[in-house]
Design a protein around this motif. Structure first.
Motif, PDB file in Angstrom:
ATOM      1  N   ALA A   1       0.717  -1.318  -0.024  1.00  0.00           N
ATOM      2  CA  ALA A   1      -0.055  -0.102   0.127  1.00  0.00           C
ATOM      3  C   ALA A   1       0.798   1.401   0.063  1.00  0.00           C
ATOM      4  N   ARG A   2       2.153   1.224   0.536  1.00  0.00           N
ATOM      5  CA  ARG A   2       2.914   2.268   0.433  1.00  0.00           C
ATOM      6  C   ARG A   2       4.186   2.257  -0.708  1.00  0.00           C
ATOM      7  N   CYS A   3       4.232   1.086  -1.464  1.00  0.00           N
ATOM      8  CA  CYS A   3       5.281   0.941  -2.126  1.00  0.00           C
ATOM      9  C   CYS A   3       4.823   1.273  -3.878  1.00  0.00           C
ATOM     10  N   ALA A   4       5.835   1.549  -4.484  1.00  0.00           N
ATOM     11  CA  ALA A   4       5.636   1.654  -5.913  1.00  0.00           C
ATOM     12  C   ALA A   4       6.906   0.608  -6.515  1.00  0.00           C
ATOM     13  N   GLY A   5       6.392  -0.432  -6.976  1.00  0.00           N
ATOM     14  CA  GLY A   5       7.495  -1.428  -7.144  1.00  0.00           C
ATOM     15  C   GLY A   5       7.997  -2.052  -5.951  1.00  0.00           C
ATOM     16  N   PRO A   6       9.470  -2.286  -5.777  1.00  0.00           N
ATOM     17  CA  PRO A   6      10.074  -2.760  -4.599  1.00  0.00           C
ATOM     18  C   PRO A   6      10.032  -1.576  -3.760  1.00  0.00           C
ATOM     19  N   PHE A   7      10.117  -0.488  -3.956  1.00  0.00           N
ATOM     20  CA  PHE A   7      10.534   0.605  -3.255  1.00  0.00           C
ATOM     21  C   PHE A   7       9.293   1.385  -2.437  1.00  0.00           C
ATOM     22  N   VAL A   8       9.839   1.945  -1.326  1.00  0.00           N
ATOM     23  CA  VAL A   8       8.896   2.827  -0.529  1.00  0.00           C
ATOM     24  C   VAL A   8       8.604   4.074  -1.156  1.00  0.00           C
ATOM     25  N   ALA A   9       7.446   4.603  -1.646  1.00  0.00           N
ATOM     26  CA  ALA A   9       7.140   5.609  -2.059  1.00  0.00           C
ATOM     27  C   ALA A   9       6.636   6.629  -0.817  1.00  0.00           C
ATOM     28  N   PRO A  10       7.744   7.668  -0.638  1.00  0.00           N
ATOM     29  CA  PRO A  10       7.396   8.387   0.505  1.00  0.00           C
ATOM     30  C   PRO A  10       6.074   9.321   0.423  1.00  0.00           C
TER      31      PRO A  10
ATOM     32  N   GLY B   1      17.301  -3.173  16.564  1.00  0.00           N
ATOM     33  CA  GLY B   1      16.464  -2.247  16.158  1.00  0.00           C
ATOM     34  C   GLY B   1      17.046  -1.006  15.932  1.00  0.00           C
ATOM     35  N   HIS B   2      17.772  -0.421  16.932  1.00  0.00           N
ATOM     36  CA  HIS B   2      18.125   1.085  16.784  1.00  0.00           C
ATOM     37  C   HIS B   2      19.754   0.908  16.166  1.00  0.00           C
ATOM     38  N   GLY B   3      19.868   1.944  15.019  1.00  0.00           N
ATOM     39  CA  GLY B   3      21.351   1.763  14.447  1.00  0.00           C
ATOM     40  C   GLY B   3      21.000   1.828  12.975  1.00  0.00           C
ATOM     41  N   SER B   4      22.399   2.095  12.347  1.00  0.00           N
ATOM     42  CA  SER B   4      22.284   2.084  11.032  1.00  0.00           C
ATOM     43  C   SER B   4      23.992   1.497  10.434  1.00  0.00           C
ATOM     44  N   LEU B   5      24.023   1.129   9.145  1.00  0.00           N
ATOM     45  CA  LEU B   5      25.360   1.017   8.557  1.00  0.00           C
ATOM     46  C   LEU B   5      26.302   2.089   8.706  1.00  0.00           C
ATOM     47  N   TRP B   6      25.772   3.331   8.346  1.00  0.00           N
ATOM     48  CA  TRP B   6      26.443   4.496   8.350  1.00  0.00           C
ATOM     49  C   TRP B   6      27.434   4.693   9.830  1.00  0.00           C
TER      50      TRP B   6
ATOM     51  N   LEU C   1      33.276   1.773   0.676  1.00  0.00           N
ATOM     52  CA  LEU C   1      31.978   3.029   0.893  1.00  0.00           C
ATOM     53  C   LEU C   1      31.079   2.613   0.056  1.00  0.00           C
ATOM     54  N   LEU C   2      31.379   2.095  -1.044  1.00  0.00           N
ATOM     55  CA  LEU C   2      30.195   1.571  -2.051  1.00  0.00           C
ATOM     56  C   LEU C   2      29.257   0.640  -1.589  1.00  0.00           C
ATOM     57  N   VAL C   3      29.947  -0.412  -0.912  1.00  0.00           N
ATOM     58  CA  VAL C   3      29.047  -1.404  -0.474  1.00  0.00           C
ATOM     59  C   VAL C   3      28.059  -0.911   0.691  1.00  0.00           C
ATOM     60  N   VAL C   4      28.736  -0.055   1.403  1.00  0.00           N
ATOM     61  CA  VAL C   4      28.023   0.452   2.747  1.00  0.00           C
ATOM     62  C   VAL C   4      26.848   1.247   2.361  1.00  0.00           C
ATOM     63  N   ALA C   5      27.111   2.221   0.825  1.00  0.00           N
ATOM     64  CA  ALA C   5      26.078   2.945   0.677  1.00  0.00           C
ATOM     65  C   ALA C   5      24.926   1.943  -0.148  1.00  0.00           C
ATOM     66  N   LEU C   6      25.508   1.240  -0.855  1.00  0.00           N
ATOM     67  CA  LEU C   6      24.500   0.048  -1.762  1.00  0.00           C
ATOM     68  C   LEU C   6      23.526  -0.263  -0.571  1.00  0.00           C
ATOM     69  N   ILE C   7      24.183  -1.065   0.189  1.00  0.00           N
ATOM     70  CA  ILE C   7      23.250  -1.734   1.345  1.00  0.00           C
ATOM     71  C   ILE C   7      22.332  -0.964   2.099  1.00  0.00           C
ATOM     72  N   ALA C   8      22.847   0.123   2.428  1.00  0.00           N
ATOM     73  CA  ALA C   8      22.218   1.188   3.367  1.00  0.00           C
ATOM     74  C   ALA C   8      21.010   1.803   2.523  1.00  0.00           C
ATOM     75  N   ALA C   9      21.303   1.855   1.065  1.00  0.00           N
ATOM     76  CA  ALA C   9      20.202   2.718   0.348  1.00  0.00           C
ATOM     77  C   ALA C   9      19.149   1.671  -0.129  1.00  0.00           C
ATOM     78  N   VAL C  10      19.661   0.373  -0.018  1.00  0.00           N
ATOM     79  CA  VAL C  10      18.612  -0.556  -0.544  1.00  0.00           C
ATOM     80  C   VAL C  10      17.568  -0.877   0.691  1.00  0.00           C
ATOM     81  N   VAL C  11      18.166  -0.904   1.853  1.00  0.00           N
ATOM     82  CA  VAL C  11      17.510  -0.954   3.151  1.00  0.00           C
ATOM     83  C   VAL C  11      16.513   0.004   3.232  1.00  0.00           C
ATOM     84  N   LYS C  12      17.142   1.373   3.073  1.00  0.00           N
ATOM     85  CA  LYS C  12      16.483   2.562   3.050  1.00  0.00           C
ATOM     86  C   LYS C  12      15.132   2.686   2.123  1.00  0.00           C
ATOM     87  N   ALA C  13      15.371   2.273   1.181  1.00  0.00           N
ATOM     88  CA  ALA C  13      14.323   2.489   0.153  1.00  0.00           C
ATOM     89  C   ALA C  13      13.222   1.517  -0.128  1.00  0.00           C
ATOM     90  N   THR C  14      13.260   0.418   0.678  1.00  0.00           N
ATOM     91  CA  THR C  14      12.469  -0.619   0.386  1.00  0.00           C
ATOM     92  C   THR C  14      11.858  -1.011   1.995  1.00  0.00           C
TER      93      THR C  14
END
Lengths: 517, 331
Positions: free
Chosen positions: A380-389, B275-280, B184-197
């Protein structure tokens, strides 16, 4: 109406066992106690009533030395005291039975009763079992309990464990020459009606040699067992009521500052139930603690399951959500047979579950309202695999608005919200996907105040009207009767009877209790 | 009547202590403050420290540690711990050194894939057999170390032709070591994937409260297995970096990176309770740990004291970042 506590004219008893004057406690942003006055006379059971956030817990904590008040005085038998710790309070003869039980499960009842106050039961650092058994037996005798002091605590029923707790608290008599003050914080919240009766008998017994402060959010209980009730509202004592002749309605009014709703359960909003094909249909379902359960729930119907502790109703509910394994039987949703090996399967089948333990199982405290709300239906909050803010923001704000959830923002950690609003977020979690077909509500109003309860009831009615089937494990019989279209009574793992519960033809609690025990 | 008379939008007092405490807020910046303070202190102790030469050396040293810590951070965020990362990295250096002559350029991806698979197996054992991750990976550490000894013949495996892994020794733009850039790329990549999904929600929920996550129908088991798999892959990649630098693989080559990696995670402020924390944060933590390591000789402390330092760092950092409310429940 609100008589200042310390000038109560009927004080014929010498000095109050415990007296509180003008207690103040601030927390960041909240004034938890705003000048509370309280008098506990000797040999009386004083009820403490108030909605969530009225300051009950803070007051109790101050009385057992867990919270240091910012201002105000506490007098024990007329003497001003400062209580710095639980031990300090115990030395003054004040003890508390906590809401969450504090016994060590793999020790015997005797060891638990004497834990921390072993006295003669320990000599040169070594347990003397005979003395321990005798001392523990003395404690149990005081409350007339028949529990074997050498039974392991985890083999005792919940109600028995509560007796052990009371026996344990009474050890504070050893520390002070005076009659003790025993505080019971929500002791009935996890007990079933029969166990509650036993507990009440014990409380009445306690009154003979102690003073008791009894806290419960169930007003009928408060009126039943207490001599007098002090009502708290927004951190102040707003009144005192002698329970003889008082009605819950009157207390409600004092607690919330206006009369409670006539239609507490929104019974007028109960719609007709379509019954051509049941939404949920289970046949012969068996598991470790229940056998041969048959249950049909139609779309738009609310079915309550009632039963005493150990009746197996919680496990049936958990089995329907794929948590509790089943050994036999079949489950159909809208005629289609389904299997529920885990919670994911249940979610995929359009089943939602609101657990009884909201704080530990229902929500993830440090996570935001938005994250909690979208935890299940990620699509419900995603577009494809990504979260759409943006999509998420719109969705979450819409539901915050729709359920009138009071939160500073969607990014606020859910643990900062009040209980009712937390529960609404947990409910919203199942609604945002728009695919919910069956809701399993395990004590959805536990620990909520009247206003919040009413909102949860309204929401349940609304969902039913939209065709959601509901299985309700109610917090009280009144709630089950008020909300349900039909009630199943379970006893010892089986459904013993089914009672129609239509609007206008509600059964009485007594009819149900007969079948439950 | 729908007027919610007594509902309060603000916290009720009982939940007041759940808000971020001052100490917790401070730990948010702790790794950065420590980093700046260390650089300043080392510059004072040795004015030559703040030169491109020694800074690139620090970056190169830090690279494998960053990658190791990044992978293990995912597991810690889920509420577990991975003690096998260093042993797995050691084994991976041996495998890489052994396979380079035959597989050439393909050896790198194959080793990373094998390491990922080993991580996933540990994750499966943790999830399916319901054994605490601490025990699974403690056993894994022992097993993997022994396997590394056996397949290496208990000795260093020299790499004769290291051209397939030599690219990691290049410099980006003349100054930035390729290995550091890749870390740096590895950290950025994993962090970005986690954050965006939805992974972010799933991982946090699993770490904060596994039962709540399960009851919400999140794929707790898959998330955990995935975290172990990524952690394994990271250990494999760290091994590639080590081999490229040392021209050899060895059965204990990465073993001394376990404590620094755990230290990096907790110094970064990721709660060991999950729970609390991040790759960065772990990236910053790894830099802090590396600076300490490099800096000790500069200020004249014998490197034998290094282990004492890691021990102290871990205990102090955990004490500062621990989620006490949770521990009092779990015990």
């Amino acid at each position: 109406m609100s008589v200042p506590a310390e000038r109560e004219p009927t004080t014929s008893a010498p000095v109050p066992a415990l007296e509180v004057r003008g207690l103040v406690k601030h927390y960041p942003g909240v004034k938890a106690l705003d000048g509370v006055d309280l008098v506990v006379r000797q040999h009386e059971v004083l009820g403490l009533a108030g909605e969530n956030g009225a300051g009950k817990s803070t007051l109790l904590k101050a009385l057992v030395g867990l919270v240091t008040p910012d201002a105000g005085e506490i007098y024990v038998r007329g003497e001003a005291v400062k209580l710095r710790s639980v031990v300090d309070a115990a030395n003054h003869g004040i003890g508390m039975v906590f809401q969450e039980q504090s016994l060590v499960p793999n020790l015997t009842a005797a060891e638990n009763i004497l834990l921390g106050s072993e006295g003669a039961a320990v000599r040169r650092g070594v347990y003397r079992w005979d003395v321990m058994r005798r001392l523990a037996q003395e404690q149990l005798d005081k409350i007339g309990s028949k529990i074997d002091p050498l039974a392991r605590t985890d083999t005792l029923s919940f109600a028995d464990r509560q007796m052990v707790e009371i026996a344990k608290v009474l050890r504070i008599e050893q520390r002070s020459q005076h009659p003790p003050v025993i505080i019971l914080d929500e002791p009935t919240s996890v007990l079933e009606s029969k166990e509650i009766e036993t507990l009440f008998a014990q409380i009445r017994r306690l009154r003979e040699f102690a003073s008791v402060v009894f806290v419960s959010h169930r007003l009928d209980e408060v009126l039943d067992v207490c001599d007098r009730v002090t009502v708290l509202r927004s951190g102040q004592s707003v009144g005192e009521v002698a329970t003889a002749g008082a009605v819950p309605r009157e207390l409600h009014r004092m607690m919330i500052g206006s009369t409670g709703s006539d239609d507490h359960y929104h019974e007028n909003a109960a719609g007709p139930v379509e019954a051509e094909q049941p939404r949920l249909s289970i046949r012969g379902l068996s598991g470790s603690s229940f056998r041969d359960i048959d249950l049909d729930v139609a779309a738009g119907e609310i079915v309550a399951i009632v039963g005493v502790h150990g009746s197996g109703r919680e496990d049936v509910c958990r089995a329907l959500f794929g948590i509790e394994p089943t050994t036999a039987g079949e489950i159909r949703m809208d005629g289609k047979k389904i299997s529920l090996p885990n919670t994911r399967a249940a979610c995929a089948a359009g089943i939602g579950y609101v657990p009884a333990e909201r704080k530990t199982e229902g929500m993830v405290g440090p996570m935001s309202v938005a994250e909690n709300m979208t935890l299940t239906k990620q699509k419900a909050r995603c577009a494809g695999p990504f979260v759409a803010p943006k999509k998420q923001a719109g969705l979450v704000d819409r539901w915050i608005d729709r359920l009138s959830i009071r939160t500073p923002s969607r990014d606020t950690p859910i643990q900062r919200l009040s209980g009712g609003n937390q529960q609404k977020v947990v409910l919203a979690r199942w609604l945002i996907g728009g695919d919910i077909r069956l809701l399993l509500l395990d004590h959805p109003t536990r620990g909520l105040d009247i206003g919040a309860r009413s909102e949860v009831y309204r929401l349940m009615r609304e969902l039913a009207a939209n065709g959601v089937a509901t299985v309700l494990l109610a917090d009280s019989l009144e709630e089950a009767i008020g909300m349900a279209d039909r009630i199943l009574v379970m006893n010892d793992g089986r459904v013993v009877t089914e009672v129609a519960c239509p609007n206008g033809g509600k059964p009485s609690p007594l009819d149900l209790v007969k079948e439950m025990v | 009547m729908s007027t919610p008379v007594a509902m309060q939008p603000v916290a009720e007092p009982a939940t007041g202590r759940n808000g971020p405490r001052p100490a917790k807020r401070l730990t948010g910046f702790m790794p950065l403050i420590a980093l700046v303070a260390l650089v300043a202190a080392l510059t004072v102790a040795d004015p030559d420290f703040l030169t491109p030469r020694s800074l690139t050396a620090v970056a190169r040293t830090a690279a494998p540690l960053i990658v190791l810590a990044a992978g293990a951070t995912l597991i810690v965020l889920c509420g577990g711990i991975d003690l096998s990362i260093a042993a797995l990295a050691s084994l991976s250096t041996v495998l890489l050194a052994l396979w380079l002559p035959n597989l050439g350029g393909m050896a790198t991806p194959v080793v990373i894939a094998v390491a990922a698979a080993i991580g996933a197996v540990q994750g499966l054992a943790h999830v399916l057999l319901r054994i605490p991750s601490f025990i699974v990976t403690l056993g894994g550490m022992s097993i993997l170390s022994a396997v590394a000894l056996v397949v290496s013949g208990a000795g260093t495996v020299r790499v004769v032709d290291d051209s397939p892994v030599k690219w990691l020794e290049l410099y980006v733009g003349g100054y930035v070591p390729m290995s550091a850039a890749m870390a740096l790329l590895v950290v950025a990549l994993i962090a970005a994937v986690v954050k965006a999904t939805p992974l972010h929600s799933w991982i946090s929920a699993t770490g904060y409260s596994e039962s709540a996550a399960r009851l919400a129908g999140t794929p707790v088991d898959l998330v955990k297995i995935g975290a172990f798999c990524v952690s394994g892959a990271c250990a494999g990649f760290a091994a590639v970096m080590l081999v490229s630098r040392q021209f050899s693989g060895g059965p204990t080559m990465a073993d001394n990176l376990l404590l620094p990696a755990v230290a990096a995670i907790v110094v970064g402020g990721t709660a060991i309770t999950g729970g609390h924390g991040s790759l960065w944060r772990s990236l910053a933590g790894a830099l802090v740990v590396t600076l300490l390591r490099v800096g000790l000789p500069i200020v004249g402390v014998p490197s034998a004291y290094e282990q004492i330092l890691y021990g102290v760092i871990i205990v102090v950092a955990v004490a500062l970042t621990l989620d006490w409310s949770k521990v009092s429940i779990i015990k």
